[in-house]
Design a protein around this motif. Structure first.
Motif, short mmCIF file in Angstrom:
data_model
loop_
_atom_site.label_atom_id
_atom_site.label_comp_id
_atom_site.label_asym_id
_atom_site.label_seq_id
_atom_site.Cartn_x
_atom_site.Cartn_y
_atom_site.Cartn_z
N VAL A 282 0.83 -1.20 0.00
CA VAL A 282 0.00 0.00 0.00
C VAL A 282 0.87 1.26 0.00
O VAL A 282 0.63 2.20 -0.76
N ILE A 283 1.90 1.28 0.83
CA ILE A 283 2.78 2.45 0.89
C ILE A 283 3.43 2.70 -0.46
O ILE A 283 3.47 3.84 -0.96
N TYR A 284 3.96 1.65 -1.08
CA TYR A 284 4.61 1.80 -2.38
C TYR A 284 3.64 2.29 -3.44
O TYR A 284 3.95 3.18 -4.24
N VAL A 285 2.46 1.70 -3.49
CA VAL A 285 1.47 2.09 -4.50
C VAL A 285 1.05 3.54 -4.32
O VAL A 285 0.97 4.30 -5.30
N ILE A 286 0.80 3.95 -3.07
CA ILE A 286 0.38 5.32 -2.82
C ILE A 286 1.48 6.30 -3.25
O ILE A 286 1.23 7.26 -3.99
N LYS A 287 2.70 6.08 -2.79
CA LYS A 287 3.75 7.07 -3.04
C LYS A 287 4.15 7.12 -4.51
O LYS A 287 4.56 8.16 -5.02
N GLN A 288 4.01 6.01 -5.23
CA GLN A 288 4.50 5.93 -6.60
C GLN A 288 3.44 6.38 -7.62
O GLN A 288 3.78 7.04 -8.60
N PHE A 289 2.20 6.02 -7.38
CA PHE A 289 1.17 6.24 -8.38
C PHE A 289 0.09 7.23 -7.96
O PHE A 289 -0.75 7.60 -8.77
N VAL A 290 0.09 7.65 -6.69
CA VAL A 290 -0.92 8.59 -6.21
C VAL A 290 -0.28 9.91 -5.82
O VAL A 290 -0.59 10.96 -6.37
N GLY A 291 0.62 9.88 -4.84
CA GLY A 291 1.30 11.09 -4.42
C GLY A 291 2.14 10.83 -3.20
O GLY A 291 2.12 9.73 -2.63
N PRO A 292 2.93 11.80 -2.76
CA PRO A 292 3.84 11.60 -1.63
C PRO A 292 3.12 11.09 -0.39
O PRO A 292 1.98 11.48 -0.11
N VAL A 293 3.79 10.19 0.33
CA VAL A 293 3.25 9.67 1.58
C VAL A 293 3.66 10.63 2.70
O VAL A 293 4.84 10.89 2.91
N SER A 294 2.66 11.14 3.39
CA SER A 294 2.94 12.08 4.48
C SER A 294 3.71 11.39 5.60
O SER A 294 3.52 10.20 5.87
N ASN A 295 4.58 12.15 6.27
CA ASN A 295 5.28 11.57 7.42
C ASN A 295 4.42 11.63 8.68
O ASN A 295 4.85 11.21 9.74
N LYS A 296 3.21 12.15 8.53
CA LYS A 296 2.26 12.14 9.65
C LYS A 296 1.39 10.90 9.54
O LYS A 296 0.71 10.69 8.53
N PHE A 297 1.42 10.09 10.55
CA PHE A 297 0.76 8.79 10.55
C PHE A 297 -0.73 8.92 10.23
O PHE A 297 -1.27 8.20 9.39
N GLN A 298 -1.41 9.86 10.87
CA GLN A 298 -2.85 10.02 10.65
C GLN A 298 -3.14 10.47 9.21
O GLN A 298 -4.11 10.03 8.60
N ASP A 299 -2.29 11.34 8.67
CA ASP A 299 -2.48 11.79 7.28
C ASP A 299 -2.34 10.62 6.32
O ASP A 299 -3.08 10.54 5.33
N PHE A 300 -1.38 9.75 6.58
CA PHE A 300 -1.22 8.56 5.74
C PHE A 300 -2.47 7.70 5.79
O PHE A 300 -2.95 7.23 4.76
N LYS A 301 -3.00 7.48 6.98
CA LYS A 301 -4.18 6.64 7.12
C LYS A 301 -5.37 7.25 6.36
O LYS A 301 -6.12 6.54 5.66
#
Length: 545
Positions: A282-301
């Motif tokens: 999930v982390i790889y798919v989000i950061k690669q094809f959707v947008g940057p993964v936030s370093n804030k845990f709640q924002d990522f969720k």
């Protein structure tokens, strides 16, 4: 079926139909790298701490193969399913896209027959949402500019003055064009070895003098950008040429956006998506094809749930009280074996055509499409044991709802809850942090804790570990009674966390895939190779997905 840039566009419409008709989708990913040597995940990390360490270690690596299997219930008196499996080869095509590789990870994929030639030659391009938006806006601006140019009279445009040093080139180009108009050829390439400003001057010259006799467009020849000239015989032909060029550029733009379009479609369907130990996927798919993964845990969720609102992790599913007694190991290949015998009853799975099929008798482990297929088979079999009818295996199932959007973690708080709070961490009053001599092994630690009963050792590195007492009552007063030992420092877990929180940096860790064994009473990890085998544990990322 392998999906590459050669057939991605042709298969897209069919993929949409298959996905829309599916009860659920199973996914898996293969990456260019898994971990950094200085990464240390601890068994007693909180979910947010674990997430931050994962994000640090995945920053440079990318997904290069995305596996998807679409499962559809037969809707008859059986619990059986039909399916279609796909392998998407994904590779960055843009000049500015860079990524890291880990040697042993690529060697591992190669040993499992990964086709790197297909990846490099035919991998599907991709970008994230922001880049896709930028490319489409640029294309729309270009269309508006073309329309405005068509509506302007020749004298209305702002003319760029030709510098003295470029005048000779413009004269030479003018001669070339005159010769081209006199010859029988219908097309000619000009502007080789020119920079962007020189090409701008050439387009200006063509517009000023030859707008009604020649059309001009850019193309790549021998890895160089050139201007393609075409003779115009009528206004209708000019418009036809312009529309062809617009359509060609639109296709090139969509090809560059590539796999982002597919992930965006998956997101829009809101289908149930099943994975095994899928946090990293999930982390790889989000950061690669959707947008940057936030370093804030709640924002990522929040972002993950918005993108994929119905996720189910089969590794977390193995912790369900109804299923757990029958699963000795939740490693995917072992889970497949466990669900093939009583009390489980595996339905039949029939490929809708040969090109979409896999056989469990001919395993292709670590091919993303096959691993996705295996994941789906395990999921359906466990759901069947939970008495979920095949037609009801989807995101609306009331029995599956408690398992949705909880992604497995190999720590004592065993999941990320994308739609709520994680369960509170258990008491760590029975856990102690030890700093020890480098040559110490398990027996040395057992010896100093011998008066306090059985212990579990979780190695951090060669000189530090956690020790957890099985009999928690014995923790009271331990620091006062255990005595002093040369080269050994013992502190409570609470004091250790205070010291750790004062540090400003943490290292990176894992995949292949942070897979561990969720057997019955604890989260197990591979033993540290340099230490004695026994009841100790060395908490390290592992390779048994």
């Amino acid at each position: 079926m392998n999906i590459t840039r050669n057939n991605f566009r042709d298969q897209f419409d069919e993929l949409k139909q298959v996905i829309n008709a599916a009860n659920f989708l199973a996914i898996d990913c293969e990456f260019t790298g898994l971990s950094h040597d200085n990464a240390k995940v601890q068994q007693y990390d909180s979910p947010s701490e674990y997430f931050h360490k994962i994000c640090q270690q995945t920053s440079g690596y990318i997904t290069i193969q995305f596996g998807l299997t679409a499962f559809r219930a037969k809707n008859d008196d059986t619990q059986d399913f039909t399916y279609r499996s796909y392998n998407f080869f994904v590779f960055p095509q843009m000049r500015k896209q860079r990524f890291e590789c880990q040697g042993d990870s690529l060697a591992f994929l190669g040993a499992n027959n990964f086709d790197f030639n297909m990846l490099f030659r035919e991998g599907i391009s991709y970008c994230d949402e922001e880049e896709a938006k930028r490319m489409r806006e640029q294309f729309d601006e270009k269309l508006k500019l073309m329309e405005s140019c068509d509506n302007k009279k020749n004298g209305d445009e702002q003319v760029v003055a030709v510098p003295f040093e470029e005048q000779e080139n413009m004269d030479r180009l003018n001669e070339e064009i005159e010769k081209f108009l006199e010859c029988e050829d219908d097309e000619k390439s000009v502007g080789k070895n020119c920079n962007a400003f020189q090409r701008k001057l050439m387009y200006q010259l063509l517009e000023q003098r030859y707008a009604e006799t020649i059309s001009a467009s850019s193309r790549i020849e021998n890895n160089q950008k050139v201007i393609l000239l075409k003779k115009i015989k009528s206004k209708e032909q000019l418009r036809e040429i312009q529309m062809e060029e617009i359509d060609k550029e639109r296709k090139q733009m969509e090809d560059a956006i590539g796999f982002h379009n597919f992930i965006n479609f998956l997101s829009q369907t809101k289908k149930l998506i099943v994975g095994h130990n899928m946090l990293l996927d999930v982390i790889y798919v989000i950061k690669q094809f959707v947008g940057p993964v936030s370093n804030k845990f709640q924002d990522f969720k929040t972002k993950t749930h918005k993108t994929f609102p119905n996720l189910l992790d089969t590794k977390f599913m193995c912790t369900d009280d109804t299923i757990k007694p029958y699963i000795n190991s939740s490693v995917l290949a072992r889970l497949l074996d466990a669900t093939s015998v009583e009390p489980f009853v595996r339905p039949k799975f029939e490929a809708e055509a040969e090109e979409y099929s896999y056989s469990l008798d001919k395993p292709k482990e670590h091919e993303a499409g096959y691993d996705a297929f295996m994941t789906g088979v395990c999921f359906v079999t466990m759901a069947n044991y939970l008495q979920v009818d095949s037609c009801d295996i989807n995101e609306k199932s009331s029995r599956l709802r408690p398992l949705l959007n909880k992604l497995f973690l190999p720590i004592d708080v065993n999941h990320v809850n994308l739609t709520g709070k994680e369960p509170p961490a258990p008491s760590r009053e029975h856990v102690f942090h030890l700093t020890i001599p480098k040559d110490w092994k398990n027996n040395n630690i057992f010896q100093i804790f011998r008066l306090y009963g059985n212990v579990r050792i979780s190695w951090l590195d060669d000189t530090s570990c956690f020790v957890a007492l099985h009999n928690r009552e014995n923790a009271t007063g331990l620091l006062k009674t255990i005595g002093k030992h040369e080269g050994v420092t013992i502190i409570s877990f609470a004091d250790y966390k205070k010291k750790e929180n004062m540090l400003t940096a943490t290292s990176d860790p894992i995949k292949r895939k942070v897979e561990t064994d969720t057997s019955r009473d604890c989260v197990s990890q591979p033993k540290k190779k340099t230490k004695q085998q026994g009841t100790s544990q060395h908490f390290q990322p592992v390779d048994d997905w």
